[in-house]
Design a protein around this motif. Structure first.
Motif, PDB file in Angstrom:
ATOM      1  N   ASN A 263       0.882  -1.083  -0.010  1.00 54.62           N
ATOM      2  CA  ASN A 263       0.039  -0.282  -0.112  1.00 54.62           C
ATOM      3  C   ASN A 263       0.768   1.203  -0.103  1.00 54.62           C
ATOM      4  O   ASN A 263       1.706   1.361   0.944  1.00 54.62           O
ATOM      5  CB  ASN A 263      -0.861  -0.042   1.310  1.00 54.62           C
TER       6      ASN A 263
ATOM      7  N   CYS B 123      -5.089  -3.037   5.303  1.00 57.03           N
ATOM      8  CA  CYS B 123      -5.957  -2.571   4.203  1.00 57.03           C
ATOM      9  C   CYS B 123      -7.414  -2.640   4.638  1.00 57.03           C
ATOM     10  O   CYS B 123      -8.329  -1.604   4.127  1.00 57.03           O
ATOM     11  CB  CYS B 123      -5.749  -3.503   2.823  1.00 57.03           C
TER      12      CYS B 123
ATOM     13  N   TRP C 208     -11.290  -1.322  -1.016  1.00 60.01           N
ATOM     14  CA  TRP C 208     -10.053  -2.507  -0.698  1.00 60.01           C
ATOM     15  C   TRP C 208     -10.627  -3.828  -1.296  1.00 60.01           C
ATOM     16  O   TRP C 208     -11.984  -3.731  -1.509  1.00 60.01           O
ATOM     17  CB  TRP C 208      -9.693  -2.241   0.454  1.00 60.01           C
TER      18      TRP C 208
END
Ligand code: HEM
Ligand code: HEM
Ligand code: SF4
Ligand code: SF4
Lengths: 240, 409
Positions: free
Chosen positions: B245, B323, B334
């Motif tokens: 991420n 996430c 997500w």
């Protein structure tokens, strides 16, 4: 032929036995659901208070906690039971190895040969039960490792000591099983099958003894005692 | 071996597994002082790269307000109290004083792609753009000998100061010579070791660089491993996930800019601010898990009702990542939000052990001993069948033996 009654299990030990048996059935039924939810919850009404997975996990963990406590008691009995102290039957000395062999021979010769005293707990059963307790311990350790993942903040409803202790006691299972949390879970699931196989044999063997030895062995876990043929007690014999 | 032991020691300390989000006022006051001093010192130091975040924001038409919104979110993600927001904002503007050398090894470049290819880049992505413009093997303008000279120069100028960011696994097995870089034909391993040697810290980005990832999946033809298995004696920060991420990459670099140190890590060298929590515990579908409401097939009634994806193979219960909290693309969505289960991409060996389309019980996973891939339930049923047959044979034999005996008698 005269029979003599011998006491083998106290009431407490019998209760413990059946608590363990019930917990095992509960742990298997709920564990399998956790691994693969095999029935569906009722989808019809969204407002219904459904809690199916959570209840399964709750029962699974309750069974686990009861196992914990029971295991501690059994570990104590290994050394301090007023009946046969199990640890004495596990020491691999000549006498025990011989007895283990004799009981095994009795099993594989389909009860044609029986050269040991069946009045007291024998080495074969002692080893067999010990294997069970080892597997149960492994389930506790791997299960608690899976469980402690839910406490990343290090707090729990009973205090911070609980997750801290669980990490200390069970984190090594990750490395032993292969390095990932998934390996722990695979091992937890696989070990269950070894336990089921163990239970299958255990029940079969206790019934088998009862039928073929003619000494009411099954009553050990019901009434607490069994019968031994008087004339043969503590004397060796070989069937012709 | 000794590293194994280190890892074990770390694993055994309960402290290592705990995420502490409130360390008390005294701690934060001291930290504030330390960070302010560090930023002041950085402000007077030389630029490591020509571009700046302000210019990048301008170019994208983002306002100061957008930037401050981002800064407060980043501050929260780093688990710092809100009074640190101005410091985080300042650190972001000073990021161009921290030289970054970005290596690309055995991988699909997915992490770079995730950062560079968005048509509406987030501020995290812009920051990473700015950072990676100077020396990034994938996107730099220079090529061939020129690129190599450029690397040498950067390494010399910023000796002991630069962050070495690595994307991709390191092949060290029999197939390692298939992967070389540059005109001199350096293997990836040699290349990494050379650049990491003078770095202040090494940041492994993406699951390939951290744990070997896809290249290391069975049967791992190149003997791929993660950076931490090759580089010794350097602080290593692992930012796994596939792709990592961008928020976590910027977060880690921000932390470095703010403190000059690497953030607190877990037993797998992952920053705790990002990998301290389990997907499952912060998942919006969790209520359906507890209720026992599962998607059974793609597109079924359960899928339409956003039921839990556990039976479709979601590995959220065994995966640590954020996430489910920060999500992707400025928190737009997500994977689980989009309707697919978690495949455990931030855990070691995820491709072999997590990324299956069904729960563990139904997934064919190689036994630790190797051999045929079987699901645990297939294995279990085989075992129980064998036990049952054994018992049946013994029972029948015992019965007939007893019968024969009683007839004899
Ligand atoms: C899940 C089910 C079961 C489990 C896990 C289990 C476990 C055990 C264990 C661990 C022992 C050793 C003594 C102790 O620690 O308490 C034991 C003894 C015994 N069990 Fe079970 N048991 C199960 C079911 C049964 C059933 C259904 C029967 C009856 C057919 C049975 C009959 C016996 C007998 C007779 C003994 C005493 C054996 C002796 O002392 O020689 N068990 N069991
Ligand atoms: C002793 C008999 C036990 C049996 C037969 C058993 C069986 C199982 C099985 C089959 C699963 C599903 C694994 C999978 O496929 O994902 C499971 C999960 C689990 N078990 Fe056990 N287990 C036992 C004891 C324990 C104990 C002592 C604990 C400790 C608390 C425990 C905690 C767990 C946990 C945490 C999970 C994962 C559940 C989740 O995802 O939330 N189990 N167990
Ligand atoms: S979708 Fe996955 S992470 Fe979310 S509740 Fe279900 S199992 Fe857990
Ligand atoms: S949900 Fe799981 S598989 Fe998807 S990005 Fe997050 S950690 Fe990786």
């Amino acid at each position: 032929m005269a029979y003599k009654k011998v006491k083998r299990m106290s009431l407490f030990m019998r209760i413990n036995h059946w608590v363990v048996a019930i917990c095992m059935v509960a742990a298997i039924a709920t564990g399998l659901y956790i691994g693969h939810p095999y029935y569906q919850s009722f989808i019809a009404d969204p407002a219904v208070d459904k809690y199916v997975m959570a209840w399964n996990r709750w029962i699974h963990f309750m069974a686990a906690i009861i196992f914990d406590v029971s295991s501690i008691v059994v570990a104590y009995l290994y050394f301090f039971s007023r009946f046969e102290k199990a640890y004495k039957k596990l020491i691999p000395n000549g006498e025990n190895i011989k007895e283990f062999g004799d009981v095994l021979v009795n099993l594989v010769t389909l009860n044609r040969v029986k050269k040991f005293d069946s009045a007291h707990a024998d080495s074969f059963n002692a080893v067999f039960f010990f294997i069970f307790h080892l597997m149960l311990l492994w389930m506790l350790l791997t299960g608690l490792q899976l469980y402690v993942h839910a406490f990343p903040h290090g707090e729990s409803s009973i205090g911070a000591w609980w997750p801290a202790m669980l990490h200390l006691a069970t984190d090594w299972t990750v490395w032993i099983t292969g390095g990932t949390y998934m390996d722990v879970r695979i091992s937890h699931h696989n070990t269950m099958y070894w336990i089921i196989a163990w239970v299958m044999f255990h029940i079969y063997y206790q019934i088998w003894r009862t039928i073929f030895w003619n000494e009411g062995d099954i009553n050990i876990v019901v009434g607490g005692s069994k019968f031994v043929k008087e004339d043969e007690k503590s004397s060796e014999r070989t069937k012709k | 071996m000794s590293d194994r032991r280190d890892a074990l020691t770390k694993l055994f300390s309960a402290k290592g597994a705990k995420v502490d989000t409130n360390r008390g006022e005294a701690y934060y006051e001291a930290l504030m002082k330390k960070m302010s001093a560090r930023l002041q010192q950085l402000e007077t130091s030389d630029l490591a790269m020509k571009s700046s975040i302000e210019r990048a924001l301008d170019a994208q038409g983002l306002t100061r307000r957008d930037f401050m919104k981002w800064a407060s979110a980043a501050c929260a993600m780093l688990m710092l109290p809100s009074q640190f927001t101005p410091l985080v904002a300042k650190a972001a503007t000073l990021m161009n004083r921290v030289p970054v050398i970005w290596l690309e090894l055995q991988d699909c470049a997915g992490n770079s792609e995730a950062i560079l290819r968005s048509d509406a880049p987030t501020i995290d992505e812009l920051i990473l753009d700015v950072l990676s413009l100077e020396f990034n093997e994938t996107i730099m303008a220079a090529a061939g000998h020129q690129a190599e000279e450029h690397l040498e120069e950067a390494m010399k100028t910023f000796k002991g100061k630069y962050l070495c960011v690595v994307e991709g696994a390191v092949p060290i097995g029999a197939g390692k010579e298939w992967c070389t870089i540059g005109a001199k034909g350096e293997t990836f391993e040699e290349h990494l070791l050379r650049v990491a040697k003078d770095a202040v810290a090494v940041v492994a980005v993406g699951t390939c660089a951290t744990f070997g990832g896809i290249p290391a999946a069975s049967p791992n033809p190149t003997g791929a491993v993660g950076v931490q298995d090759v580089v010794r004696g350097k602080p290593i920060i692992n930012i796994p996930a596939c792709p990592a991420n961008p928020a976590n990459i910027t977060g880690t670099i921000l932390h470095f800019v703010l403190t000059g140190q690497i953030p607190e890590l877990d037993h797998l060298n992952r920053p705790k601010f990002a990998f301290g929590y389990r997907i499952h515990d912060n998942c919006e579908r969790r209520a359906h898990f507890d209720a026992g409401e599962f998607v059974e097939e793609w597109g079924d009634e359960g899928a339409k009702n956003n039921f839990c994806l556990y039976k479709m193979g979601c590995k959220g219960p065994m995966t640590f990542n954020n996430c489910s909290i920060v999500r992707y693309n400025e928190a737009v969505n997500w994977p689980i939000g989009a309707g697919h289960g978690c495949i455990g991409c931030s855990e070691p060996q995820f491709w072999d052990k997590y990324a299956t389309e069904r729960p563990l019980a139904d997934s064919k996973i190689k036994a630790p001993t190797g051999g045929v891939e079987k699901s645990v339930d297939e294995f279990g049923l085989g075992l129980l069948t064998a036990a049952g047959i054994g018992i049946a044979i013994h029972a029948v034999a015992s019965a007939s033996a007893a019968k024969a005996e009683s007839e004899e008698a």
